[in-house]
Design a protein around this motif. Structure first.
Motif, mmCIF file in Angstrom:
data_model
loop_
_atom_site.group_PDB
_atom_site.id
_atom_site.type_symbol
_atom_site.label_atom_id
_atom_site.label_comp_id
_atom_site.label_asym_id
_atom_site.label_seq_id
_atom_site.Cartn_x
_atom_site.Cartn_y
_atom_site.Cartn_z
ATOM 1 N N LYS A 148 -30.918 10.323 21.726
ATOM 2 C CA LYS A 148 -31.562 10.329 20.417
ATOM 3 C C LYS A 148 -31.215 9.036 19.697
ATOM 4 N N LEU A 149 -32.240 8.325 19.261
ATOM 5 C CA LEU A 149 -32.057 7.091 18.513
ATOM 6 C C LEU A 149 -32.753 7.241 17.170
ATOM 7 N N SER A 150 -32.173 6.696 16.121
ATOM 8 C CA SER A 150 -32.844 6.739 14.824
ATOM 9 C C SER A 150 -32.363 5.584 13.959
ATOM 10 N N THR A 151 -33.246 5.156 13.072
ATOM 11 C CA THR A 151 -32.913 4.141 12.095
ATOM 12 C C THR A 151 -33.762 4.365 10.853
ATOM 13 N N VAL A 152 -33.286 3.895 9.727
ATOM 14 C CA VAL A 152 -34.010 4.019 8.468
ATOM 15 C C VAL A 152 -34.480 2.628 8.060
ATOM 16 N N VAL A 153 -35.779 2.523 7.739
ATOM 17 C CA VAL A 153 -36.369 1.245 7.366
ATOM 18 C C VAL A 153 -36.769 1.306 5.901
ATOM 19 N N THR A 154 -36.281 0.368 5.113
ATOM 20 C CA THR A 154 -36.663 0.295 3.707
ATOM 21 C C THR A 154 -38.032 -0.365 3.595
ATOM 22 N N PRO A 155 -38.754 -0.103 2.522
ATOM 23 C CA PRO A 155 -40.087 -0.704 2.367
ATOM 24 C C PRO A 155 -40.066 -2.231 2.361
ATOM 25 N N ASP A 156 -38.961 -2.817 1.939
ATOM 26 C CA ASP A 156 -38.866 -4.280 1.918
ATOM 27 C C ASP A 156 -38.819 -4.853 3.327
ATOM 28 N N ASP A 157 -38.240 -4.134 4.281
ATOM 29 C CA ASP A 157 -38.083 -4.612 5.652
ATOM 30 C C ASP A 157 -39.193 -4.127 6.581
ATOM 31 N N LEU A 158 -40.163 -3.418 6.054
ATOM 32 C CA LEU A 158 -41.151 -2.736 6.885
ATOM 33 C C LEU A 158 -41.988 -3.680 7.744
ATOM 34 N N GLU A 159 -42.501 -4.750 7.178
ATOM 35 C CA GLU A 159 -43.367 -5.675 7.922
ATOM 36 C C GLU A 159 -42.630 -6.302 9.100
ATOM 37 N N ALA A 160 -41.435 -6.800 8.864
ATOM 38 C CA ALA A 160 -40.657 -7.436 9.930
ATOM 39 C C ALA A 160 -40.250 -6.417 10.988
ATOM 40 N N PHE A 161 -39.904 -5.201 10.537
ATOM 41 C CA PHE A 161 -39.500 -4.164 11.479
ATOM 42 C C PHE A 161 -40.652 -3.797 12.404
ATOM 43 N N TYR A 162 -41.835 -3.553 11.834
ATOM 44 C CA TYR A 162 -42.982 -3.145 12.655
ATOM 45 C C TYR A 162 -43.423 -4.239 13.620
ATOM 46 N N ALA A 163 -43.280 -5.489 13.234
ATOM 47 C CA ALA A 163 -43.632 -6.583 14.146
ATOM 48 C C ALA A 163 -42.721 -6.549 15.376
ATOM 49 N N ARG A 164 -41.437 -6.403 15.142
ATOM 50 C CA ARG A 164 -40.486 -6.352 16.273
ATOM 51 C C ARG A 164 -40.624 -5.044 17.058
ATOM 52 N N TYR A 165 -40.886 -3.949 16.359
ATOM 53 C CA TYR A 165 -41.078 -2.633 16.976
ATOM 54 C C TYR A 165 -42.259 -2.675 17.942
ATOM 55 N N ALA A 166 -43.347 -3.300 17.528
ATOM 56 C CA ALA A 166 -44.527 -3.420 18.387
ATOM 57 C C ALA A 166 -44.222 -4.256 19.626
ATOM 58 N N GLU A 167 -43.469 -5.333 19.464
ATOM 59 C CA GLU A 167 -43.096 -6.171 20.612
ATOM 60 C C GLU A 167 -42.259 -5.392 21.617
ATOM 61 N N VAL A 168 -41.270 -4.659 21.123
ATOM 62 C CA VAL A 168 -40.387 -3.894 22.009
ATOM 63 C C VAL A 168 -41.168 -2.806 22.738
ATOM 64 N N CYS A 169 -42.044 -2.100 22.020
ATOM 65 C CA CYS A 169 -42.823 -1.025 22.644
ATOM 66 C C CYS A 169 -43.798 -1.575 23.679
ATOM 67 N N LYS A 170 -44.471 -2.666 23.363
ATOM 68 C CA LYS A 170 -45.413 -3.257 24.319
ATOM 69 C C LYS A 170 -44.689 -3.752 25.557
ATOM 70 N N ALA A 171 -43.533 -4.367 25.383
ATOM 71 C CA ALA A 171 -42.771 -4.869 26.519
ATOM 72 C C ALA A 171 -42.253 -3.728 27.387
ATOM 73 N N GLY A 172 -41.911 -2.613 26.783
ATOM 74 C CA GLY A 172 -41.374 -1.483 27.529
ATOM 75 C C GLY A 172 -42.428 -0.641 28.203
ATOM 76 N N MET A 173 -43.679 -0.821 27.851
ATOM 77 C CA MET A 173 -44.745 0.011 28.404
ATOM 78 C C MET A 173 -45.596 -0.723 29.429
ATOM 79 N N THR A 174 -45.075 -1.785 30.003
ATOM 80 C CA THR A 174 -45.859 -2.553 30.975
ATOM 81 C C THR A 174 -46.032 -1.804 32.284
ATOM 82 N N GLY A 175 -45.104 -0.961 32.643
ATOM 83 C CA GLY A 175 -45.171 -0.251 33.914
ATOM 84 C C GLY A 175 -45.987 1.022 33.875
#
Length: 135
Positions: A85-112
């Motif tokens: 189980k993994l969890s983190t809390v994202v504040t509205p100020d950090d949302l844009e930067a978080f989602y950009a990195r989140y999308a990169e990590v998810c796309k990289a992990g779903m190549t297979g």
């Protein structure tokens, strides 16, 4: 309940989880998010709530009903590990930067991943409907 991890820890753990799951022949990773509305200190001045992001491997440690021993009792598989189980809390100020990195990590992990083959299911339903009409 374990405290929420920082964004860097969350991303490194999520990368490990996605790579482990894609290297296996099967497995699931569940990604969820929800607003933290009723938590004190979770909102900022712009009245947007913070967001709780969760990731889990879906391992429930429940016994497999098909796995029975010789005497007919259900056995718990020894190869099952504990649920991640993994969890983190994202504040509205950090949302844009978080989602950009989140999308990169998810796309990289779903190549297979492979797209599900649903042709057999479609053929079955078409054939079944045709038989019902003919009868």
């Amino acid at each position: 309940m374990a405290p929420h991890s920082s964004h860097d820890e969350f991303f490194s753990s999520l990368t490990d989880l996605l790579s482990k799951t894609s290297s296996q022949a099967h497995g699931s990773v569940y990604l969820t998010q929800k607003p933290l509305i009723d938590v004190p200190g979770a909102t900022t001045t712009n009245s947007q709530p913070s967001i709780l992001i969760r990731a889990t491997d879906g391992n429930t440690n429940a016994p497999n009903p098909k796995a029975t021993s010789k005497d007919g009792k259900i056995t718990k598989s020894a190869s099952k590990a504990t649920k991640i189980k993994l969890s983190t809390v994202v504040t509205p100020d950090d949302l844009e930067a978080f989602y950009a990195r989140y999308a990169e990590v998810c796309k990289a992990g779903m190549t297979g991943l492979k797209k599900r083959d649903r042709r057999a299911k479609k053929a079955k339903t078409k054939g079944g409907a045709a038989k019902a009409i003919k009868a």
